[in-house]
Write an enzyme that holds these catalytic residues in place. Structure first.
Site, short mmCIF file in Angstrom:
data_model
loop_
_atom_site.label_atom_id
_atom_site.label_comp_id
_atom_site.label_asym_id
_atom_site.label_seq_id
_atom_site.Cartn_x
_atom_site.Cartn_y
_atom_site.Cartn_z
N ALA A 66 0.73 -1.53 0.40
CA ALA A 66 -0.47 0.05 0.19
C ALA A 66 1.27 0.86 -0.01
O ALA A 66 1.90 1.05 0.63
CB ALA A 66 -0.72 0.09 1.37
N GLY A 112 0.67 -4.68 0.30
CA GLY A 112 -0.98 -5.11 0.20
C GLY A 112 -0.32 -5.47 -1.27
O GLY A 112 -1.33 -6.76 -1.72
N GLU A 115 -1.03 -8.85 -0.60
CA GLU A 115 -2.35 -9.68 -0.18
C GLU A 115 -3.50 -9.46 -1.60
O GLU A 115 -4.10 -9.90 -2.00
CB GLU A 115 -3.07 -8.49 0.71
N GLU A 135 4.06 -5.02 7.16
CA GLU A 135 3.84 -3.85 8.29
C GLU A 135 4.22 -3.73 9.64
O GLU A 135 4.58 -2.73 9.97
CB GLU A 135 2.12 -4.97 8.10
N1 COA Z 1 4.98 3.02 -0.08
C1 COA Z 1 4.83 4.04 -1.27
N2 COA Z 1 6.05 4.18 -1.80
C2 COA Z 1 6.91 3.60 -2.30
C3 COA Z 1 6.61 1.75 -1.60
C4 COA Z 1 5.90 2.07 -0.84
N3 COA Z 1 4.89 0.72 -0.35
N4 COA Z 1 7.58 1.01 -2.29
C5 COA Z 1 8.51 1.69 -2.74
N5 COA Z 1 8.17 2.99 -2.84
C6 COA Z 1 8.67 3.94 -4.06
C7 COA Z 1 10.17 4.82 -2.61
O1 COA Z 1 9.86 5.79 -1.83
C8 COA Z 1 10.69 4.87 -3.50
O2 COA Z 1 10.35 6.21 -4.16
P1 COA Z 1 10.99 7.47 -4.19
O3 COA Z 1 11.99 7.76 -5.76
O4 COA Z 1 10.63 8.61 -4.84
O5 COA Z 1 11.72 7.87 -3.14
C9 COA Z 1 10.99 4.17 -5.18
O6 COA Z 1 9.38 3.81 -4.58
C10 COA Z 1 11.46 3.34 -5.18
O7 COA Z 1 11.90 2.08 -4.31
P2 COA Z 1 12.76 2.07 -3.88
O8 COA Z 1 13.15 1.77 -1.62
O9 COA Z 1 13.68 3.16 -3.17
O10 COA Z 1 14.04 1.17 -3.96
P3 COA Z 1 14.46 -0.20 -2.98
O11 COA Z 1 14.92 -0.73 -4.27
O12 COA Z 1 15.74 0.54 -2.27
O13 COA Z 1 13.92 -1.19 -2.21
C11 COA Z 1 12.14 -2.36 -1.63
C12 COA Z 1 12.76 -1.73 -3.28
C13 COA Z 1 10.97 -3.04 -1.67
C14 COA Z 1 12.28 -2.84 -0.31
C15 COA Z 1 11.24 -1.40 -0.21
O14 COA Z 1 11.00 -0.02 -1.60
C16 COA Z 1 10.74 -1.15 0.51
O15 COA Z 1 11.31 -1.66 1.57
N6 COA Z 1 9.10 -0.65 0.33
C17 COA Z 1 8.27 -0.85 0.96
C18 COA Z 1 7.47 -1.87 1.45
C19 COA Z 1 6.69 -1.71 2.40
O16 COA Z 1 7.13 -2.33 3.60
N7 COA Z 1 5.66 -2.26 2.17
C20 COA Z 1 4.20 -1.92 3.34
C21 COA Z 1 3.47 -1.59 3.27
S1 COA Z 1 2.30 -1.65 3.83
#
Ligand code: COA
Length: 260
Positions: A66, A112, A115, A135
């Site tokens: 999400a 999400g 999910e 989460e």
């Molecule tokens: N919500 C909002 N933005 C998200 C996102 C999320 N769940 N997951 C990734 N993004 C965005 C990042 O903020 C980034 O945006 P920016 O370039 O404007 O800063 C872009 O997507 C790329 O992500 P980034 O984190 O730079 O890539 P990465 O390869 O370093 O890491 C992940 C990949 C998936 C490990 C990391 O993005 C992450 O941990 N995301 C969140 C996962 C999460 O907790 N999901 C559950 C949400 S309830």
């Protein structure tokens, strides 16, 4: 209908819906959830669509969760509403769709995103996929059905561990857990799902919808799955698909199901 965050494509009985926010790793913001609802509803109502494939754009992510930026400031009431509305509009809606939905998990499926894959009728992953429900690392729990569906799919102990550690599993582990049915290379993912769709499309759409209802009823509280199966089984006997399927068998020819 024009969508900002998803792409839809129809070909030969299959509607492919691609979540298309690659710069945000296809994170599900509110607009995307609404658009997915509308696209799934349209595909389900389209008699020519016999299977739906759901995937993410780019090579990195199916859906990375999400959109955290949208709910970081939410109150208790808003948090509850976010979960309830999302479940109703997309996650429960998808699970109960009459048209089969295959999730083609092409990369990160987190929060999400996992999910969404879990409420699809089944899942295929590419070998680069990573899955998890992180989460609790944000101070919240899965709110789009993750605590329930992960437990159903992988069992209580594994669900507890995955959710408590907030860790990710790779495609091989997900396959071992039964979370995904198949693992392919990235290039093969969509063709492989299309191959499965072709097999599904040879069968009666009416019977497939009935099977989805019967299988889903196993997990519905207060509903007796065997009773649902008896009802759905009986109803099949009144359909043209049943008349065609049984006649084709007895006449030693391929069935041509009318879909009603
Ligand atoms: N919500 C909002 N933005 C998200 C996102 C999320 N769940 N997951 C990734 N993004 C965005 C990042 O903020 C980034 O945006 P920016 O370039 O404007 O800063 C872009 O997507 C790329 O992500 P980034 O984190 O730079 O890539 P990465 O390869 O370093 O890491 C992940 C990949 C998936 C490990 C990391 O993005 C992450 O941990 N995301 C969140 C996962 C999460 O907790 N999901 C559950 C949400 S309830």
């Amino acid at each position: 209908m024009v969508f900002n965050n998803i792409l839809t494509e129809f070909d030969n009985g299959i509607t492919t819906i691609t979540i298309n926010r690659p710069s945000k790793l296809n994170a599900l913001n509110k607009e995307t959830i609404h658009e997915l609802h509308d696209a799934l509803d349209m595909a389900d109502g389209d008699a020519d669509t016999l299977v739906i494939i759901l995937t993410g754009s780019g090579e990195k992510a199916f859906v990375a969760g999400a959109d955290i930026s949208e709910f970081a400031h939410f109150s208790v009431k808003e948090g509850r509403h976010l979960s309830a509305e999302g479940q109703k509009l997309l996650f429960d809606f998808l699970e109960n769709l009459s048209t089969p939905v295959i999730a083609a998990v092409n990369g990160f499926a987190l929060g999400g995103g996992l999910e969404l894959a879990m409420c699809s009728h089944f899942r295929v992953a590419s070998d680069n996929a990573r899955m998890g429900l992180p989460e609790v690392s944000l101070g919240v729990i899965p709110g789009y059905g993750g605590t329930q569906r992960l437990t159903q799919l992988v069992g209580k102990g594994r669900a507890m561990e995955m959710i408590m550690t907030a860790g990710m599993i790779n495609a091989g582990q997900a396959h071992d857990y039964g979370l995904v049915n198949h693992v392919t290379t990235q290039d093969e993912l969509i063709p492989f799902c299309e191959g499965l769709a072709q097999k599904i499309m040879k069968n009666s759409p009416v019977a497939i919808s009935a099977a989805i209802r019967a299988i889903n009823s196993h997990h519905q509280k207060g509903i007796h799955g065997f009773e649902v199966e008896i009802e759905e089984f009986g109803k099949c006997f009144g359909t043209d698909d049943f008349a065609e399927g049984t006649s084709a068998f007895l006449e030693k020819r391929k069935a041509n199901f009318p879909g009603h």
